[in-house]
Structure formats: C-alpha cells, structure tokens
Design a protein around this motif. Structure first.
Motif, short mmCIF file in Angstrom:
data_model
loop_
_atom_site.label_atom_id
_atom_site.label_comp_id
_atom_site.label_asym_id
_atom_site.label_seq_id
_atom_site.Cartn_x
_atom_site.Cartn_y
_atom_site.Cartn_z
N ARG A 158 0.78 -1.40 0.09
CA ARG A 158 0.07 0.09 0.02
C ARG A 158 1.08 1.23 -0.06
NH1 ARG A 158 -4.55 0.95 4.68
NH2 ARG A 158 -5.65 2.75 3.36
N ASN A 159 0.54 2.61 -0.84
CA ASN A 159 0.93 3.37 -0.95
C ASN A 159 0.61 4.73 -0.69
OD1 ASN A 159 3.38 2.64 -2.59
ND2 ASN A 159 1.84 1.87 -3.96
N LEU A 160 1.39 4.84 0.84
CA LEU A 160 0.54 6.52 1.04
C LEU A 160 1.73 8.06 1.61
CD1 LEU A 160 -1.31 5.29 4.59
CD2 LEU A 160 -1.43 5.19 1.67
N SER A 161 0.66 8.82 1.74
CA SER A 161 2.33 10.04 1.85
C SER A 161 1.33 10.05 3.07
CB SER A 161 1.88 10.97 0.97
OG SER A 161 0.73 11.81 0.79
N LEU A 162 2.46 10.95 4.26
CA LEU A 162 2.23 11.56 5.39
C LEU A 162 2.94 12.80 5.29
CD1 LEU A 162 0.30 10.76 8.36
CD2 LEU A 162 2.41 10.03 8.81
N LEU A 163 2.24 14.07 6.18
CA LEU A 163 2.94 15.39 5.47
C LEU A 163 2.64 15.85 6.69
CD1 LEU A 163 2.11 16.37 2.29
CD2 LEU A 163 4.25 14.83 2.70
N GLY A 164 3.89 16.73 7.56
CA GLY A 164 3.90 17.39 8.45
C GLY A 164 4.24 18.76 7.85
N THR A 165 4.87 19.71 9.53
CA THR A 165 5.09 20.65 8.90
C THR A 165 6.89 20.93 9.40
OG1 THR A 165 4.20 23.47 9.60
CG2 THR A 165 4.49 21.67 11.20
N VAL A 166 7.22 22.10 8.63
CA VAL A 166 8.35 22.44 9.38
C VAL A 166 9.25 21.91 10.14
CG1 VAL A 166 11.07 23.40 8.84
CG2 VAL A 166 8.79 23.00 6.59
N PRO A 167 8.42 22.77 11.14
CA PRO A 167 9.35 22.95 12.58
C PRO A 167 9.55 21.30 13.98
CG PRO A 167 8.60 24.56 12.82
CD PRO A 167 7.72 23.61 11.38
N GLU A 168 8.34 20.69 13.22
CA GLU A 168 7.81 19.60 13.98
C GLU A 168 7.99 18.40 12.99
OE1 GLU A 168 3.06 20.25 13.90
OE2 GLU A 168 3.30 21.37 15.44
N ASP A 169 9.32 18.31 14.09
CA ASP A 169 10.23 16.00 13.61
C ASP A 169 8.85 15.29 14.53
OD1 ASP A 169 11.46 17.00 11.21
OD2 ASP A 169 13.47 18.06 13.21
N SER A 170 9.05 15.75 15.93
CA SER A 170 8.65 14.62 16.81
C SER A 170 7.26 13.86 16.35
CB SER A 170 8.38 15.35 17.89
OG SER A 170 7.56 16.72 17.97
#
Length: 747
Positions: A158-170
C-alpha cells in the motif's frame, strides 16, 4: 498557483510476516535477505541502542501482552538510514527508513527501496510504503494523510503519504517511525499492520473463490493462530469473516490510542475509506455465506419435521389481548410414551402471567413442558383470571385459584387446596423463597405422601450487594437471605439449581456440616426452543436501538454503568447526535427523568440518545422491544442465570452476555469458541475494574454494530444451536424421571 514544495523528503516501509503460518520460515528468510541487503547497501552497521542486537536472532523473543518488542535494529552513520525488526504478538514487522538528506528525493528513495525489498511473496501479509515530508504552509500540530495512486486493496503493498510542518519532527516521527527514542512500534504503524491483515484476507478470499483450498485465520490477540485446511465453503467464509472482524477491531483500538482526540489529521478520507472497505468486505462475506447455506439447505435430504413448530403456530394464531403470553410459548408436542405412567405434579406459583418478573415466565414454560412430557399437572396460584385459565388450558395445564376470603398474598398458598377431582400430587414443586415455603408446607403438612423439588433461582451472596441501599448492613442481610434459601432445600427430594453457577453454589454449601442433608442437586436449564425469531435486522435507515432490560432500579448489579460508558466509546467517531438509541426497559415508576440524567452522564456522548421505559408485565411489550433491537446487552456483575439474554437468543437477536452469569457459563460450554468469543464478555465486577470492563464491552459493541446484518446472521446460528441442544422438553423429562425413580414400585 503552484503547490508549496515538500522538503525533508523521506521514505519508510513497514513489512509484515505472520509467525503462525506454514510459510513462516519462508517469510523469515525473506526478512533476513532484506535485512542483509539494507546493511550492505546503506552501510548500516551501527547499533541503535546497546541492548538491541544488530542481527535477527535465530530465536525470537516472546511477545508481550501489550505492544511490541524490538528484535533487531541497525542504523547508518549519523542515523540517516535505519532498520528495525519488531514482534507484535504473532506478527513480525520489518521497518526501513531512508532519511532526508541533500539531493535525496522521493523518486530516488523509492527506487532504492524497491531494490532493497523486491517483490513480496505469499509468506508476507503485505506492507505499506510511507512518503514522509514537510510542507512550509502545513497546519501546526496537524498531519496530512493521503493515498497515492489508485487504491487497490488486492495489492500487497500500500502507498501512502504523511506530511507535517517544517518545525515539527516529533509528531511526524511518532506516527510514522518512532516516538522519540522509543523502539516500540508506533501505534499508527500498528493500525496499518492490522489493515494489512484485512487486505491479506481479501487476497486469500479471492484465491478461495478461484478454487484455492486454504484460508489464513488471523485470531484476536491472545489466541493461538493457525494456518489450516478449511474444508467447506461455509467454514472458509466464517473463518475469513472472523479474521477480518478481529483485525479491524485491533486496528480501531490502535487508532484510538494513537489519536484519542481524533484531531491530528487534517482530513480523514483514508481512514473513512478503510472503514468503508471493511464494511463492504464483511457484507460480501455475509452475502456469500447466506448463499452457501441456502444451497446447502436446498440440497439437504428430507427429514421428518420436528414436532414443535412454535413459530409457525404463532403466525396462524388469531390475535390476542396484549396481557396474554404469546402463542410462541407452545412447547414441543412430545408426550410421554404409554409405558411411562403419568406423574401427578402440583406446582406452587404466585401467578401465571408474568406480572412480577422472569420467574413467572420460567415457571409457565416449565409447566407447559411438563404436561407435554407426560405429567398430570395442576398449578396452585394466588389468584386467577379467566384469561389465564383459558391460556393454561390450551396447553393442558390446570390452574387452581388458592384465593379465599380473609386470606391475602402468599398466605393463601399455605392452606390445603381443594384440588379438582380429588387430585393427590406425588410431586410438589416450589420456586426459591417466593413459593418454596408454601410448597414445603403443601408437601409436609397437606400431601404427606408426596416428594418435593425445590428450585434454586438466586445466589443472595452475589446479587444482594447490588440491590440494597448503602445504609443497610448488606452482609447481615445476605447471610440471613442465604440461610433462608438453603434451609428451604432441606427435606426436598432434590434441589434444582437453574444453571451451573447455582449448582456450584449448592455443591459448596453442602460441604458445611449443617447443610450436609441438603437435597443433592439436579441441575436443569431453561429451554431455548421457544420464541419467534425475527425476520432479520431492523431496516438500515432506522436509528439502531441497543436494548438493556431488567429491573434497573440499581445500576450496580445489572451493569448499567458499564453499558452506558461502553456505548459512549463504541459509537463511531464524528457521529451526529442520536446516531444510536439506548432503550432501557425496567426503570422504576416515577424515576425516568433521574434515570435518563444519570445514563447520559455516564454515556457522555450526544451520539447516543437514552429512552427510559418502565418495567412491563406485558410479555408482548418485551417481545416487541427485542424485535426492534439491533443489539441486546447483559453486562451484569451478578446474574444467577440471565433470562434477558435467553429472550434475545430465542428471538435470534444479537446479544452480549456477561461471563459472570449462568447463561454465560452455559453458552461457553455449548457453543464453538469463536461464537463464545463474540458474545460472552468478561466483567470484573469491582470498582477497580470498571475501566477495563468499559474498554472490553465498547470493543464488543463496536464489533457487533459495525455489521449489523452479519451480527444477525451469527445470532441466527446461535439460536439454532441452542434450540437444538437445550430444550424445555429435556428439562421436564429430567424432572419427571427423577420423580419416577424415587417412587415406590407399583403393582
């Protein structure tokens, strides 16, 4: 306007192999090959922590009861690329991370990942590829989850993408890779693992449909998995459906832990599509199972029709007053043979119709069955209506009115009755402390040649603690009540406990010296061969009703608090107000408002609407309540048997039953383990255990309500099994055989 660039692009892959399959060794070899390629090509030779080995051991560590355990882990220099193997019960997961670095982009990383992993073979459950990245304009504290390409549940990857904002790695790491320095499998990855199991079931089902002969059974946590031959189409379909149901349940639990507030994802289309996929798949399985059973029934050889057909009889019966019990109480027309002499039986009862509760219903069914089994029967009641007399006469039961001027209540049952035709009973039956004292007096003082059977219906040391107000000394009260109950057993030919729970209590009591003379137990069960089955689930456009029945004046014993709290958690997230209705039948008169306020506080979710209803002595109202229900709940902390659950089962309506009830014990003894697991739920019965009870019951309610049509199909199977194996005729015959064996020989 162009989309903002996604920076810090990474790729993670999560692959899964079952450890309880005949192909497990092949899957482990595949993982070892991927692991070695990753170490060589990515230069990943450094340990992640000092205590996790850098190679996959020959002997895997045991799985913990909850969560996962790391098996092996390596990383490249500066933690750029990582690989970790984890065990989560009977699934082994291999996770690979190709980290973000200058010049690395998703296309390049995906090509490298494909080279490392290669095609997945039949030994794998499947896997998920996650494209991870950061968007400068993403919402803080939120993640964007989306499906890549055309969604196809039959594909192994299965192929998914998960994106966040730049300052938030955790936040992104906690969902896709690791929560800080923790090595346990992230909860969202566990969700993906269970959804991979569901997709694997679809692939297996497709192979079966094409003529394959194997199905992989993925049991719930704690069960021993198996990869076995499933011989018949019905067995294959049931096994597949059970596997899908349990995997989806585990997936939902993981998601609730991962995102308890439900507000981390910007949109939930992927999760909604998963829910719709599981719903579609279970509906397909239910439809195919119905077709298989229809064909099987048509091809079955003709067999003599069973003598009893209460359902058909009830449809042909003209309508009756609502006060009279349904015609569905007709018992199997199996009479004693000519070689069996009729046993003259006097039953002492306070009423014929059920105005006071379930004991009267039990007694009425029993009396009808005794006549059908060859007894010459007379029932002594406190007072009698013409309608009751007519109803009993239809079943060959004679009712005798014990009422006399100047005497009221149970006192009337103590006097010697002027029975019709000089009737002299040889067996007298009494029920607990309700009619047990009168039955003892009738046998010992008025009909001294008779034997007595004393029915034990309750266990005071258990139930009374939930019935009495706090200012009452419950210990002293229950001690006195228990003594009275068991004293009534003295002098009886046999004590008749209703179910195994009460039999166990009686056997324990007989070990005490003062109770050694108690009549030995003669356990019986109420029959499941009465009632009219519903034609199917309520219409899908109707608001689903969940039914709770019983005397609900006290929450503790009946588990009302457990039911309410569990419903509040089980109702699907983002539901509109009034998505479900809780119908509570048995609220004391004048307390509906207070009851509803209390129930709503426990539920704490506007998606569940509370409908309080008073206790009713009209059997038809109870039948109608059950027929309207999508699910019946019996989460009792203390229940000697559980006639409420019996009512649901005989109607073919889905029910969840407390394991602390006599009914739960009977179902556990009688039904296959997979059916028991779906409908018999543990109840801790203490304040400390409430949270666990609520979690357990919420999960079970969610499973039942997810596919109502499937739940009704399973309920129909349970009804048939119980009606075949536990009958009123068997109970009546057991009692009459006991009376015949104890009687002196006749000339």
């Amino acid at each position: 306007m162009s989309e903002p660039a996604v920076v810090q692009q990474e790729v993670a892959a999560h692959l899964f192999v079952p450890l309880d399959s005949s192909l497990t060794d092949q899957g482990l070899r595949s993982f070892a090959g991927i692991w070695n390629r990753f170490r060589q090509r990515q230069g990943a030779d450094e340990p992640v922590t000092a205590w996790i080995p850098t190679r996959i051991p020959d002997h895997l560590p045991d799985a913990p009861l909850h969560g996962s355990v790391p098996v092996a882990a390596v990383q490249a220099d500066k933690r750029l690329d990582q690989a970790i193997v984890r065990r989560d019960h009977e699934i082994l997961g291999l996770s690979l991370l190709l980290g973000a670095a200058p010049g690395r982009t998703w296309p390049d990383l995906r090509r490298r990942l494909d080279e490392l992993v290669g095609p997945l073979g039949p030994a794998h459950l499947g896997g998920v590829t996650l494209l991870l990245g950061k968007k400068p304009d993403a919402t803080a504290g939120k993640l964007e989850l989306s499906e890549l390409g055309t969604r196809d549940e039959r594909e192994s990857m299965r192929n998914l993408s998960l994106l966040g904002t730049v300052p938030e790695d955790s936040l992104l790491g906690a969902w896709a890779w690791s929560n800080g320095d923790a090595t346990e499998m992230p909860v969202f990855v566990r969700y993906l693992m269970h959804m991979t199991s569901v997709r694997h079931q679809l692939a297996g089902h497709s192979r079966l449909a094409d003529g394959g002969s194997r199905a992989f059974l993925r049991p719930p946590y704690g069960g021993g998995g198996t990869d076995r031959e499933l011989t018949g189409p019905a067995e294959q379909l049931r096994a597949t459906r059970h596997s899908v149901e349990r995997a989806w349940d585990n997936a939902c639990r993981a998601l609730r832990v991962c995102d308890p507030a439900g507000d981390t994802l910007v949109a939930t289309e992927v999760l909604d599509d998963d829910r719709n996929f599981v719903g579609w798949f279970t509906e397909v399985l239910d439809d195919e199972l119905a077709q298989v059973e229809l064909v099987r029934d048509k091809e079955a050889p003709d067999v003599p029709e069973r003598a009893e057909q209460p359902e058909e009889a009830s449809r042909a019966e003209p309508s009756r007053s609502a006060e009279a019990p349904s015609r569905t109480e007709t018992m199997p027309a199996v009479r004693g043979t000519s070689s069996e002499r009729p046993v003259r039986v006097l039953v002492v009862a306070d009423e014929w119709f059920s105005k006071a509760g379930g004991l009267s219903t039990f007694n009425r069914h029993l009396c009808i069955a005794l006549v059908a089994a060859g007894a010459d029967l007379c029932v002594l009641v406190e007072k009698l209506s013409d309608q009751e007399r007519a109803h009993a006469a239809q079943h060959g039961v004679r009712l005798h009115n014990a009422a006399r001027p100047g005497h009221i209540g149970a006192e009337t049952l103590m006097r010697r009755p002027d029975l019709p035709g000089g009737f002299e009973p040889e067996l007298v039956i009494g029920h607990g402390r309700v009619t047990g004292p009168a039955a003892r007096q009738q046998s010992e003082d008025h009909f001294r040649g008779s034997k007595r059977l004393h029915f034990l219906h309750v266990e005071p040391d258990q139930g009374e603690w939930y019935k009495l107000p706090g200012e009452v000394d419950v210990g002293a009260h229950t001690a006195a009540r228990t003594k009275r109950e068991f004293d009534l057993c003295r002098g009886a030919l046999r004590t008749v406990p209703v179910g195994a729970r009460l039999e166990n209590a009686l056997l324990r009591e007989r070990h005490a010296r003062r109770h050694e003379a108690l009549g030995p137990p003669l356990r019986i069960y109420p029959g499941f061969d009465t009632g009219t089955p519903v034609t199917g689930p309520p219409p899908p456009e109707a608001v689903p009703q969940i039914l709770l029945m019983g005397r609900l004046d006290v929450a503790g014993g009946k588990g009302l608090d457990i039911a309410c709290r569990a419903l509040g958690k089980a109702v699907p997230e983002r539901s509109h107000p009034g998505r479900w209705e809780l119908v509570a039948r048995g609220v004391p008169e004048g307390e509906s408002h207070a009851f509803r306020t209390m129930a709503e506080k426990w539920i704490d979710n506007p998606a569940v609407h509370v409908i309080p209803r008073p206790y009713s002595s009209d059997p038809q109202e109870v039948i109608d309540d059950v027929a309207r229900a999508s699910l019946v709940l019996m989460p009792s902390r203390a229940e000697s048997f559980g006639l409420v659950g019996l009512e649901a089962i005989t109607a073919g309506v889905p029910v969840l039953v407390s394991s602390r009830s006599g009914l739960g014990m009977l179902l556990t003894e009688t039904l296959p383990p997979d059916q028991v697991e779906r409908m018999v739920m543990d109840v801790g019965a203490t304040a400390r255990e409430v949270k666990n009870d609520v979690t357990r019951w919420a999960r079970a309610i969610s499973n039942m309500m997810w596919s109502v049509s499937g739940a009704f199909q399973q309920a129909a199977e349970v009804r048939k099994t119980m009606a075949d194996r536990v009958t009123w005729h068997a109970a009546a015959t057991k009692l009459l055989d006991c009376a015949r064996e104890s009687a002196p020989p006749t000339d």
